[in-house]
Scaffold this motif. Structure first.
Motif, PDB file in Angstrom:
ATOM      1  N   TYR A 108       0.579  -1.037   0.192  1.00 39.75           N
ATOM      2  CA  TYR A 108      -0.264   0.181   0.297  1.00 39.75           C
ATOM      3  C   TYR A 108       1.050   1.093   0.287  1.00 39.75           C
ATOM      4  N   MET A 109       2.140   1.294   0.718  1.00 40.36           N
ATOM      5  CA  MET A 109       2.884   2.652   0.721  1.00 40.36           C
ATOM      6  C   MET A 109       3.421   2.441  -0.381  1.00 40.36           C
ATOM      7  N   ARG A 110       4.092   1.119  -1.195  1.00 44.22           N
ATOM      8  CA  ARG A 110       4.441   1.865  -2.178  1.00 44.22           C
ATOM      9  C   ARG A 110       3.543   2.693  -3.670  1.00 44.22           C
ATOM     10  N   PRO A 133       7.563  10.997  -1.354  1.00 43.69           N
ATOM     11  CA  PRO A 133       6.455   9.943  -1.136  1.00 43.69           C
ATOM     12  C   PRO A 133       8.888   8.911  -0.846  1.00 43.69           C
ATOM     13  N   ARG A 134       9.692  10.018  -0.478  1.00 37.74           N
ATOM     14  CA  ARG A 134      10.830   9.828  -0.047  1.00 37.74           C
ATOM     15  C   ARG A 134      10.665   9.581   1.358  1.00 37.74           C
ATOM     16  N   ASP A 135      10.284  10.671   1.729  1.00 36.01           N
ATOM     17  CA  ASP A 135       9.837  10.590   2.893  1.00 36.01           C
ATOM     18  C   ASP A 135       8.623   9.635   3.934  1.00 36.01           C
ATOM     19  N   LEU A 136       8.050   9.611   3.301  1.00 34.61           N
ATOM     20  CA  LEU A 136       6.475   8.353   3.399  1.00 34.61           C
ATOM     21  C   LEU A 136       7.306   7.473   3.596  1.00 34.61           C
ATOM     22  N   ARG A 137       8.737   6.426   2.161  1.00 35.17           N
ATOM     23  CA  ARG A 137       9.026   5.420   2.705  1.00 35.17           C
ATOM     24  C   ARG A 137       9.899   5.069   3.625  1.00 35.17           C
ATOM     25  N   PHE A 142       9.806   0.403   8.784  1.00 40.25           N
ATOM     26  CA  PHE A 142       9.361  -0.312   9.802  1.00 40.25           C
ATOM     27  C   PHE A 142       8.896  -1.668   9.272  1.00 40.25           C
ATOM     28  N   LEU A 143       8.037  -1.928   8.230  1.00 42.62           N
ATOM     29  CA  LEU A 143       7.517  -2.639   7.144  1.00 42.62           C
ATOM     30  C   LEU A 143       8.417  -3.969   6.837  1.00 42.62           C
ATOM     31  N   LYS A 144       9.589  -3.207   6.367  1.00 40.23           N
ATOM     32  CA  LYS A 144      11.045  -4.152   5.937  1.00 40.23           C
ATOM     33  C   LYS A 144      11.626  -5.188   6.668  1.00 40.23           C
TER      34      LYS A 144
END
Length: 179
Positions: A108-110, A133-137, A142-144
């Protein structure tokens, strides 16, 4: 993004901030003196409760009514500073929601990051905020596997939420996490 100073709406009637600014349980229900420093101190303590529910620097002592919250130490100051002025995913979302399906949340984030946005309007605290988008990634790191978002939250502050997640899983209230 969590601001360092209390929002304007909290300044209209600073009574809750001034009550929270107290350090010593012997102060009873007496408010702290109305100063800018005490308003900020009350705001910072409010931040801890709003994102962690039970800060580790606080002991809940119902027998101490009406001052049931006893501040054990001053480590809470550094903990607040670690969460201010940066884009974060709220700990309740990290621990209770996204931990159930980290791969789905990451996908979803992607999808969100495919948009070329320059601002985000969060549901809480400062809005809108400048973010890409870089800030959101980075906020979703923590999801990775093997990444923890640069330790956005002190481990000591996640104890209650992790315990709650475990309880919801064991009791079957929440399904088993997808891995």
């Amino acid at each position: 993004m969590i601001p360092e100073e209390p929002p304007e709406v909290c300044q209209v009637d600073p009574t809750p901030l001034l009550k929270r600014a107290r350090d010593d349980k012997r102060d009873g229900m007496v408010m702290s003196k109305d100063t800018e420093a005490n308003r900020i101190k009350g705001w910072w303590k409010t931040i801890l409760f709003s994102i962690f529910f039970q800060p580790s620097s606080v002991e809940f002592a119902p027998w101490e009514w009406p001052t049931a919250l006893v501040w054990r130490d001053d480590r809470w100051v550094e903990k607040v500073k670690t969460v201010q002025n940066k884009l974060l995913v709220a700990p309740i979302l990290q621990e209770l929601v996204f931990s159930r399906d980290p791969n789905g949340a990451l996908e979803y984030m992607r999808k969100l990051c495919k948009f070329r946005f320059r601002r985000i309007v969060p549901a809480h605290f400062d809005a809108p905020i400048e973010a890409t988008p870089r800030d959101l990634r980075r906020a979703a790191a923590f999801l990775k596997d093997g990444e923890d978002g640069d330790g956005d939250y002190p481990e000591s502050e996640l104890k209650l939420l992790r315990g709650l997640t475990q309880f919801l899983t064991i009791t079957g209230i929440a399904g088993k996490p997808k891995v």
